[in-house]
Motif scaffolding. Sequence first.
Motif, PDB file in Angstrom:
ATOM      1  N   ASN A  12      -6.131  -4.563 -11.700  1.00  0.00           N
ATOM      2  CA  ASN A  12      -6.180  -3.195 -12.230  1.00  0.00           C
ATOM      3  C   ASN A  12      -7.083  -2.292 -11.391  1.00  0.00           C
ATOM      4  O   ASN A  12      -7.628  -1.316 -11.894  1.00  0.00           O
ATOM      5  CB  ASN A  12      -6.655  -3.195 -13.678  1.00  0.00           C
ATOM      6  CG  ASN A  12      -5.631  -3.840 -14.587  1.00  0.00           C
ATOM      7  OD1 ASN A  12      -4.435  -3.665 -14.399  1.00  0.00           O
ATOM      8  ND2 ASN A  12      -6.095  -4.590 -15.563  1.00  0.00           N
ATOM      9  N   ALA A  13      -7.226  -2.620 -10.112  1.00  0.00           N
ATOM     10  CA  ALA A  13      -8.100  -1.828  -9.244  1.00  0.00           C
ATOM     11  C   ALA A  13      -7.413  -1.603  -7.904  1.00  0.00           C
ATOM     12  O   ALA A  13      -6.480  -2.321  -7.534  1.00  0.00           O
ATOM     13  CB  ALA A  13      -9.437  -2.544  -9.039  1.00  0.00           C
ATOM     14  N   CYS A  14      -7.876  -0.586  -7.201  1.00  0.00           N
ATOM     15  CA  CYS A  14      -7.335  -0.304  -5.872  1.00  0.00           C
ATOM     16  C   CYS A  14      -8.413   0.368  -5.031  1.00  0.00           C
ATOM     17  O   CYS A  14      -9.420   0.845  -5.541  1.00  0.00           O
ATOM     18  CB  CYS A  14      -6.103   0.597  -5.955  1.00  0.00           C
ATOM     19  SG  CYS A  14      -6.468   2.273  -6.493  1.00  0.00           S
ATOM     20  N   THR A  15      -8.170   0.393  -3.744  1.00  0.00           N
ATOM     21  CA  THR A  15      -8.996   1.160  -2.821  1.00  0.00           C
ATOM     22  C   THR A  15      -8.259   2.462  -2.556  1.00  0.00           C
ATOM     23  O   THR A  15      -7.072   2.457  -2.231  1.00  0.00           O
ATOM     24  CB  THR A  15      -9.199   0.391  -1.503  1.00  0.00           C
ATOM     25  OG1 THR A  15      -9.864  -0.842  -1.793  1.00  0.00           O
ATOM     26  CG2 THR A  15     -10.019   1.199  -0.523  1.00  0.00           C
TER      27      THR A  15
ATOM     28  N   SER B  12       0.846  -1.194   0.000  1.00  0.00           N
ATOM     29  CA  SER B  12       0.000   0.000   0.000  1.00  0.00           C
ATOM     30  C   SER B  12       0.884   1.248   0.000  1.00  0.00           C
ATOM     31  O   SER B  12       2.001   1.233   0.513  1.00  0.00           O
ATOM     32  CB  SER B  12      -0.906   0.031   1.228  1.00  0.00           C
ATOM     33  OG  SER B  12      -1.813  -1.043   1.199  1.00  0.00           O
TER      34      SER B  12
ATOM     35  N   GLN C 181      -4.535   1.266  -1.608  1.00  0.00           N
ATOM     36  CA  GLN C 181      -4.355  -0.159  -1.314  1.00  0.00           C
ATOM     37  C   GLN C 181      -4.741  -0.994  -2.527  1.00  0.00           C
ATOM     38  O   GLN C 181      -5.818  -0.811  -3.089  1.00  0.00           O
ATOM     39  CB  GLN C 181      -5.230  -0.579  -0.139  1.00  0.00           C
ATOM     40  CG  GLN C 181      -4.940   0.157   1.137  1.00  0.00           C
ATOM     41  CD  GLN C 181      -5.950  -0.155   2.228  1.00  0.00           C
ATOM     42  OE1 GLN C 181      -7.136  -0.273   1.977  1.00  0.00           O
ATOM     43  NE2 GLN C 181      -5.452  -0.277   3.452  1.00  0.00           N
ATOM     44  N   PRO C 182      -3.884  -1.928  -2.923  1.00  0.00           N
ATOM     45  CA  PRO C 182      -4.258  -2.799  -4.039  1.00  0.00           C
ATOM     46  C   PRO C 182      -5.381  -3.746  -3.633  1.00  0.00           C
ATOM     47  O   PRO C 182      -5.519  -4.101  -2.464  1.00  0.00           O
ATOM     48  CB  PRO C 182      -2.967  -3.563  -4.325  1.00  0.00           C
ATOM     49  CG  PRO C 182      -2.201  -3.530  -3.054  1.00  0.00           C
ATOM     50  CD  PRO C 182      -2.574  -2.262  -2.361  1.00  0.00           C
ATOM     51  N   ILE C 183      -6.166  -4.121  -4.609  1.00  0.00           N
ATOM     52  CA  ILE C 183      -7.185  -5.153  -4.416  1.00  0.00           C
ATOM     53  C   ILE C 183      -6.636  -6.416  -5.084  1.00  0.00           C
ATOM     54  O   ILE C 183      -6.511  -6.464  -6.303  1.00  0.00           O
ATOM     55  CB  ILE C 183      -8.537  -4.740  -5.025  1.00  0.00           C
ATOM     56  CG1 ILE C 183      -9.034  -3.455  -4.362  1.00  0.00           C
ATOM     57  CG2 ILE C 183      -9.561  -5.867  -4.890  1.00  0.00           C
ATOM     58  CD1 ILE C 183     -10.265  -2.858  -5.006  1.00  0.00           C
ATOM     59  N   LEU C 184      -6.242  -7.385  -4.269  1.00  0.00           N
ATOM     60  CA  LEU C 184      -5.521  -8.549  -4.788  1.00  0.00           C
ATOM     61  C   LEU C 184      -6.314  -9.332  -5.824  1.00  0.00           C
ATOM     62  O   LEU C 184      -5.747  -9.876  -6.767  1.00  0.00           O
ATOM     63  CB  LEU C 184      -5.099  -9.450  -3.628  1.00  0.00           C
ATOM     64  CG  LEU C 184      -4.161  -8.793  -2.614  1.00  0.00           C
ATOM     65  CD1 LEU C 184      -3.845  -9.759  -1.480  1.00  0.00           C
ATOM     66  CD2 LEU C 184      -2.903  -8.286  -3.277  1.00  0.00           C
ATOM     67  N   SER C 185      -7.623  -9.383  -5.677  1.00  0.00           N
ATOM     68  CA  SER C 185      -8.446 -10.153  -6.620  1.00  0.00           C
ATOM     69  C   SER C 185      -8.710  -9.382  -7.919  1.00  0.00           C
ATOM     70  O   SER C 185      -9.243  -9.942  -8.860  1.00  0.00           O
ATOM     71  CB  SER C 185      -9.770 -10.535  -5.963  1.00  0.00           C
ATOM     72  OG  SER C 185     -10.503  -9.375  -5.629  1.00  0.00           O
ATOM     73  N   ARG C 186      -8.325  -8.093  -7.965  1.00  0.00           N
ATOM     74  CA  ARG C 186      -8.540  -7.262  -9.159  1.00  0.00           C
ATOM     75  C   ARG C 186      -7.247  -6.504  -9.454  1.00  0.00           C
ATOM     76  O   ARG C 186      -7.018  -5.430  -8.905  1.00  0.00           O
ATOM     77  CB  ARG C 186      -9.700  -6.306  -8.938  1.00  0.00           C
ATOM     78  CG  ARG C 186     -11.015  -7.049  -8.698  1.00  0.00           C
ATOM     79  CD  ARG C 186     -12.157  -6.120  -8.399  1.00  0.00           C
ATOM     80  NE  ARG C 186     -12.366  -5.192  -9.494  1.00  0.00           N
ATOM     81  CZ  ARG C 186     -13.015  -4.039  -9.358  1.00  0.00           C
ATOM     82  NH1 ARG C 186     -13.495  -3.673  -8.186  1.00  0.00           N
ATOM     83  NH2 ARG C 186     -13.170  -3.228 -10.384  1.00  0.00           N
TER      84      ARG C 186
END
Length: 108
Positions: free
Chosen positions: A64-67, A25, A57-62
């Motif tokens: 190309n996405a993050c929080t 993160s 924060q990265p979203i491990l299941s996505r």
Amino acid sequence: MQLVYKLMDYRDFVQVRIRARKNGSYYIVGRSVDFPGCPPKPGLIRGENGPGGYIIQPILSRPNACTFIWILDTSLKGWLPQYLIDQTLSSILLRSYKNLENYVQQLT
């Protein structure tokens, strides 16, 4: 650690900012500080930023996405009532988010 000096039309801010990466993160956090090298300037109101910043924060299941978390605590000081500042800042947060979203979409 970085000392940041911001100047607006009638206000200035002096804050310290730290950038770090931990557990994948990203953190960009800061707060206003008193610093002898940047005394208040005549004719300007010294605003204050409480502890705040961004957490990405990265979203491990996505992949190309993050929080994206934005914590904002600002007091412009002066004659403006804080409730009016809070209402305006909430619309600025939303507009900034939309601009960031548009920018990221242009990158892909």
